[in-house]
Design an enzyme around this catalytic site. Structure first.
Site, PDB file in Angstrom:
ATOM      1  N   GLY A 196       0.821  -1.210   0.000  1.00 63.69           N
ATOM      2  CA  GLY A 196       0.000   0.000   0.000  1.00 63.69           C
ATOM      3  C   GLY A 196       0.847   1.249   0.000  1.00 63.69           C
ATOM      4  N   PRO A 198       2.603   4.824   0.993  1.00 58.56           N
ATOM      5  CG  PRO A 198       4.442   6.111   0.385  1.00 58.56           C
ATOM      6  CD  PRO A 198       3.221   5.483  -0.162  1.00 58.56           C
ATOM      7  N   GLY A 199       2.363   5.611   4.453  1.00 57.47           N
ATOM      8  CA  GLY A 199       1.547   6.313   5.440  1.00 57.47           C
ATOM      9  C   GLY A 199       0.144   5.763   5.630  1.00 57.47           C
ATOM     10  CE  LYS A 202       3.221   0.203   3.357  1.00 53.88           C
ATOM     11  NZ  LYS A 202       2.677   1.551   3.174  1.00 53.88           N
ATOM     12  CB  THR A 203       4.850   0.631  10.361  1.00 60.89           C
ATOM     13  OG1 THR A 203       5.496   0.914   9.128  1.00 60.89           O
ATOM     14  CG2 THR A 203       5.876   0.285  11.400  1.00 60.89           C
ATOM     15  CG  HIS A 418      -1.996  31.265 -13.223  1.00 56.74           C
ATOM     16  ND1 HIS A 418      -1.177  30.806 -14.229  1.00 56.74           N
ATOM     17  CD2 HIS A 418      -2.297  30.177 -12.469  1.00 56.74           C
ATOM     18  CE1 HIS A 418      -0.984  29.515 -14.071  1.00 56.74           C
ATOM     19  NE2 HIS A 418      -1.653  29.105 -13.011  1.00 56.74           N
ATOM     20  CD  GLU A 419      -3.687  30.289  -8.670  1.00 58.89           C
ATOM     21  OE1 GLU A 419      -4.539  29.379  -8.760  1.00 58.89           O
ATOM     22  OE2 GLU A 419      -2.458  30.075  -8.766  1.00 58.89           O
ATOM     23  CG  ASP A 495      -1.175  25.082 -13.576  1.00 59.44           C
ATOM     24  OD1 ASP A 495      -1.288  24.546 -12.468  1.00 59.44           O
ATOM     25  OD2 ASP A 495      -1.274  26.300 -13.785  1.00 59.44           O
TER      26      ASP A 495
HETATM   27  P1  ADP Z   1       3.308   2.998   6.630  1.00 56.61           P
HETATM   28  O1  ADP Z   1       4.071   1.971   7.353  1.00 56.61           O
HETATM   29  O2  ADP Z   1       2.190   2.437   5.807  1.00 56.61           O
HETATM   30  O3  ADP Z   1       4.121   3.963   5.844  1.00 56.61           O
HETATM   31  P2  ADP Z   1       2.778   3.920   9.272  1.00 56.61           P
HETATM   32  O4  ADP Z   1       2.185   2.722   9.891  1.00 56.61           O
HETATM   33  O5  ADP Z   1       4.197   4.189   9.559  1.00 56.61           O
HETATM   34  O6  ADP Z   1       2.546   3.901   7.713  1.00 56.61           O
HETATM   35  O7  ADP Z   1       1.893   5.178   9.691  1.00 56.61           O
HETATM   36  C1  ADP Z   1       2.453   6.379  10.087  1.00 56.61           C
HETATM   37  C2  ADP Z   1       1.552   7.089  11.071  1.00 56.61           C
HETATM   38  O8  ADP Z   1       0.341   7.474  10.466  1.00 56.61           O
HETATM   39  C3  ADP Z   1       1.144   6.222  12.225  1.00 56.61           C
HETATM   40  O9  ADP Z   1       2.034   6.350  13.280  1.00 56.61           O
HETATM   41  C4  ADP Z   1      -0.229   6.724  12.596  1.00 56.61           C
HETATM   42  O10 ADP Z   1      -0.153   7.805  13.490  1.00 56.61           O
HETATM   43  C5  ADP Z   1      -0.775   7.247  11.313  1.00 56.61           C
HETATM   44  N1  ADP Z   1      -1.646   6.269  10.647  1.00 56.61           N
HETATM   45  C6  ADP Z   1      -1.421   5.691   9.458  1.00 56.61           C
HETATM   46  N2  ADP Z   1      -2.427   4.878   9.118  1.00 56.61           N
HETATM   47  C7  ADP Z   1      -3.315   4.910  10.130  1.00 56.61           C
HETATM   48  C8  ADP Z   1      -4.566   4.269  10.371  1.00 56.61           C
HETATM   49  N3  ADP Z   1      -5.102   3.404   9.491  1.00 56.61           N
HETATM   50  N4  ADP Z   1      -5.213   4.539  11.517  1.00 56.61           N
HETATM   51  C9  ADP Z   1      -4.693   5.393  12.400  1.00 56.61           C
HETATM   52  N5  ADP Z   1      -3.532   6.035  12.235  1.00 56.61           N
HETATM   53  C10 ADP Z   1      -2.833   5.811  11.115  1.00 56.61           C
HETATM   54 ZN    ZN Z   2      -1.865  27.251 -12.138  1.00 58.01          ZN
END
Ligand code: ADP
Ligand code: ZN
Length: 597
Positions: A196, A198-199, A202-203, A418-419, A495
């Site tokens: 998936g 980033p963020g 997954k971790t 522009h905007e 753009d």
């Molecule tokens: P990944 O490993 O997918 O890059 P992380 O697990 O490191 O993402 O997530 C980073 C931070 O984002 C987490 O510490 C948490 O605070 C927030 N976060 C990410 N996904 C969720 C989720 N599904 N629910 C709650 N918090 C989340």
């Molecule tokens: Zn523009």
């Protein structure tokens, strides 16, 4: 090392001892008889003393040996106070002078420097040793080991990823009661790959699996495996698995698996030998252990397509769990999880916030809540209100406002037109995202102004008309500049990039070109900087490639013309809007709509 060093100290002691022995031997060669002073006086009276040499403390001399008249013998005695010696002599007492022993002092003057020397030497060895030890332990593991009690992440903390959670339930069951599963002969996956963007959490999910099942969690990043020295990464993998087996049942989590598991033979830059070795070692270890041991390997990647296929074979990372961007409901749940930690005002509407944040992942939403809280603190508020959340959304989307940045009036004017151009084209075409806000306050690093268009709902499909309209509104900015100033600026480069990307996808991926027809002309998904010596693009001829270029150009220029036409016909609105924007710096979507009506 320790042994050798002790050995050397013995050497030093042995050396000292030998020196002392030699000294005493030499001294005995020139044997001088030390006699008491009374004896000296006696011999003096008997006339046995032949010659003397007197120093401050002692008398050295020669005396006749009994029996042999010609022979003499060296003697030494320590002087005693003459008055006292007379008296003592009277009473026939044996007396002798003694020089204060300097033995201790001599010993110290010898031993101290030696000790000092040995100390310094020991210290140096230690320092070098620790450096060397660091060098030696390169192959050892940097993996962070979290014990269950310090993890305290549960499934409740990870929101909006219900499907992924469901798939991981089974693993938790297994880790809780491995015996139950093995008795039944059930097969548990060895490797689970979380895929998936980033963020997306997954971790967190991996940690939650460990937290829920109460087992230790070994965490390491794929990039940490790849060491400077060939062979170290492989050693590290071996070490990691050994440690993990000792603590089974447990989870090994490898973040950024792609850093380690890029397909072999990809790219010919140096250093990939090392990665290959490490990857091979990982494969060997994965094949080598039985799930019965209770070690479960989890890994995360956002680029599964570049992984070495060997990693994905049965018996390795054969279970894939998709951790996707959250949908609206998911975003609501994630926001809720993070809002628990702060005090929220009554005007905050979760539904509205979820609507304002399409495309944001868990990490963005966590950041959003944090930003809003910081803003509330700065504004001395007791609780975080909707205004703070809105401002935080803007910040995250467009960067920080830079009110102080000096922009010359002509540039400001250009930005305003522009905007306004973007906004008017977007509002004139159906199926474009509604304009929420226009601002000419510079934000972030390079944005001089922005038009915030936020979709009202999550979109999974888009029609050709919608895509074309989107391109037109992206080009509206530049078109407005051309109409008003008869000149164009560099402000449109982002753009143009976005418009071109959409046009490219339409033609190559979505089969939306009349001339090329319904074909998928694979744009190469793999990262291009790795493709040394590979032809960019997919499997199609030069002629097709040329046609693709032409089609992209046609789409872009067609949409640019459309945008120009729209703006020409609404030039008065364009001018009025721009003037309003120059005056107010920021106008809301409703105000623009009023203007258009
Ligand atoms: P990944 O490993 O997918 O890059 P992380 O697990 O490191 O993402 O997530 C980073 C931070 O984002 C987490 O510490 C948490 O605070 C927030 N976060 C990410 N996904 C969720 C989720 N599904 N629910 C709650 N918090 C989340
Ligand atoms: Zn523009």
């Amino acid at each position: 090392m320790e042994n050798k060093h002790k050995f050397s100290i013995w050497y030093v002691l042995l050396g000292i001892w030998v020196v002392l022995i030699i000294q005493s031997y030499i001294a005995s060669m020139f044997a001088v008889q030390v006699i008491p002073y009374s004896q000296f006086l006696g011999m003096l009276k008997e006339g046995k003393v032949t010659e003397v040499a007197v120093t401050a403390n002692q008398i050295e001399g020669k005396m006749k040996v009994d029996g042999a008249a010609a022979e003499t013998k060296a003697f030494r005695t320590v002087r005693v106070d003459p008055e006292l010696s007379k008296l003592l002599d009277q009473y026939k007492i044996i007396f002798k002078g003694e020089i204060e022993s300097t033995f201790l002092r001599d010993l110290l003057s010898w031993v101290l420097p030696i000790l000092l020397f040995v100390g310094i030497w020991y210290y140096m060895i230690q320092r070098m040793g620790s450096q060397q030890a660091g060098f030696m332990t390169l192959g050892k593991n940097k993996a962070k080991i979290y014990m269950q009690d310090e993890l305290n992440v549960t499934f409740n903390d990870v929101a909006g990823v219900d499907e992924a959670k469901q798939e991981l339930m089974e693993v938790i069951e297994f880790l809780k009661t491995p015996a139950k599963f093995t008795e039944l002969g059930g097969k548990i996956p060895k490797g689970i790959l979380l895929v998936g963007p980033p963020g997306t959490g997954k971790t967190m999910l991996a940690k939650a699996v460990a937290g829920e099942s109460g087992v230790p969690f070994f965490s390491i990043s794929g990039s940490e495996f790849v060491e400077m020295f060939v062979g170290m990464g492989a050693a590290r993998v071996r070490d990691l698995f050994e440690q993990a087996k000792k603590r089974a049942p447990c989870i090994i989590f490898i973040d950024e698996l792609d850093a380690l598991g890029k397909a072999r033979g990809f790219g010919t830059f140096g250093g990939h030998d090392e990665r290959e070795q490490t990857l091979n070692q990982l494969l060997v270890e994965m094949d080598g252990f039985d799930t019965k041991v209770g070690v479960i390997l989890m890994a995360a990647t956002n680029r599964p397509e570049i992984l070495d296929p060997a990693l994905l074979r049965p018996g390795r990372f054969d279970r894939h769990v998709l951790v996707d961007r959250p949908d609206k409901q998911g975003r609501k749940e994630i926001l809720q999880v993070h809002m628990k930690k702060i005090k929220i005002g009554p005007d905050v509407d979760l539904d509205l916030l979820a609507n304002m944040t399409p495309g944001m992942v868990g990490a963005d939403l966590a950041n959003l809540v944090n930003e809003a809280a910081l803003l509330a603190v700065r504004r001395d508020k007791k609780e975080v209100g909707l205004a703070e959340f809105e401002e935080a959304v803007e910040r995250i989307i467009a960067g920080l406002e830079k009110k102080n940045r000096l922009i010359n009036p002509r540039e400001r004017e250009t930005v305003a037109y522009h905007e306004m151009g973007h906004a008017i084209v977007a509002l004139s075409l159906p199926g474009t995202d509604p304009v929420q806000k226009i601002s000419i306050i510079p934000r972030g690093i390079s944005a001089l102004g922005y038009t915030m268009q936020v979709p009202t709902e999550d979109r999974f499909l888009m029609t050709k008309t919608e895509l074309l309209n989107k391109i037109a509104s992206l080009l509206g900015g530049r078109a407005a500049e051309a109409i008003i100033f008869n000149d164009i600026s560099t402000g449109a480069h982002n753009d143009l990039a976005r418009a071109t990307d959409i046009a490219k996808s339409m033609i190559r991926e979505y089969g939306m070109s009349k001339r090329l027809g319904q074909v998928y002309l694979s744009p190469d998904k793999r990262p291009q900087f790795l493709d040394v010596g590979r032809r960019e693009g997919g499997d199609y001829s030069e002629a097709t490639s040329e046609m693709i270029d032409q089609e992209i150009r046609e789409v872009i220029s067609g949409e640019y013309n459309r945008a120009t036409q729209i703006l020409q016909s609404r030039k008065d609105i364009l001018v009025r809007g721009a003037l309003l924007l120059l005056e107010k710096e920021k106008i809301e979507g409703s105000e623009i709509q009023a203007l258009m009506a």
